[in-house]
Design an enzyme around this catalytic site. Sequence first.
Site, short mmCIF file in Angstrom:
data_model
loop_
_atom_site.label_atom_id
_atom_site.label_comp_id
_atom_site.label_asym_id
_atom_site.label_seq_id
_atom_site.Cartn_x
_atom_site.Cartn_y
_atom_site.Cartn_z
N HIS A 27 -96.71 -81.75 -7.36
CA HIS A 27 -95.64 -80.75 -7.54
C HIS A 27 -94.97 -80.93 -8.90
O HIS A 27 -94.93 -82.03 -9.45
CB HIS A 27 -94.62 -80.77 -6.39
N GLU A 81 -93.86 -77.05 -4.56
CA GLU A 81 -94.78 -77.84 -3.74
C GLU A 81 -96.15 -77.15 -3.62
O GLU A 81 -96.25 -75.93 -3.82
CB GLU A 81 -94.19 -78.02 -2.34
C1 F6R Z 1 -87.02 -83.38 -10.31
C2 F6R Z 1 -88.34 -82.78 -10.24
C3 F6R Z 1 -89.43 -83.41 -9.46
C4 F6R Z 1 -89.77 -84.81 -9.99
C5 F6R Z 1 -90.90 -85.44 -9.20
C6 F6R Z 1 -91.18 -86.85 -9.65
O1 F6R Z 1 -86.17 -82.60 -11.13
O2 F6R Z 1 -88.54 -81.75 -10.82
O3 F6R Z 1 -90.57 -82.58 -9.54
O4 F6R Z 1 -90.12 -84.71 -11.34
O5 F6R Z 1 -90.57 -85.44 -7.84
O6 F6R Z 1 -90.08 -87.66 -9.40
P1 F6R Z 1 -89.97 -89.15 -9.97
O7 F6R Z 1 -89.80 -89.04 -11.44
O8 F6R Z 1 -88.74 -89.73 -9.30
O9 F6R Z 1 -91.24 -89.84 -9.58
#
Ligand code: F6R
Length: 240
Positions: free
Chosen positions: A135, A140
């Site tokens: 995603h 999603e």
């Molecule tokens: C948050 C977002 C999400 C995150 C993804 C990865 O603004 O857009 O798509 O980029 O869930 O999250 P991390 O960086 O915490 O692994």
Amino acid sequence: MEFHVYESARAACEAAGVLLAAQITRKGDSVLGLATGSTPIPAYEMLVQWYERGVIDFDRIRTFNLDEYVGIDHKNPLSYHAFMQEHLFGKVNLRAENVHLPSGRSAMAGAAYDEKIRSAGGIDIQLLGIGRNGHIGFNEPAEEFTYGTHIVTLAKDTIEANARFFRSADEVPRQAISMGIGNIMAAKCVVLVATGENKAEAVYNTIRGPITPHVPASILQLHPCCVILADREASRLMRE
Ligand code: F6R
């Protein structure tokens, strides 16, 4: 698509900071698309340091965030409003009227956010993390790509991944409001950062897999200016 691999997660994230800083340097009223989550934190730390040293200035910069949880007050420390305040907005000279995050549950709220992005002239550079399931901006895996800002139901995998910020998975909101894939694709340049072994499959599918809404990030193969920055772990399958 450009793909760059770094020895450490920190270096991959800081490289994203370099690209954002370059954009700010070259165009003082740039429109930045921003992400939350663990991945972009080192990039924001770099921007704050360069701001403090007088290298970059946010006075005329405008920002649009990718997403926000639904059902969490903006003052809640786990909201993305609070996250941005803590890591960037509260530490640089961004004007309050120039920062935007999506919020609300209605289709009207989504359309109003799309319109704000359009009237700002579109996003110059969009920072992205990636979910383990591919995603981007909480768009999603689905049967179709989404276009504008809309309400998303978070996937089970995303709820599990984000449970680390909450006391338990039960407390993770089930919905978020997200800038759709269309707004991301309309950005002039996209910088996606992926770090850690648990992103390796998503990185491989994004770059080498078919373009499919089942791996939302795969649509970036069609973006004319997309830079993917990964550490060694996240790029493991690209070497096999
Ligand atoms: C948050 C977002 C999400 C995150 C993804 C990865 O603004 O857009 O798509 O980029 O869930 O999250 P991390 O960086 O915490 O692994």
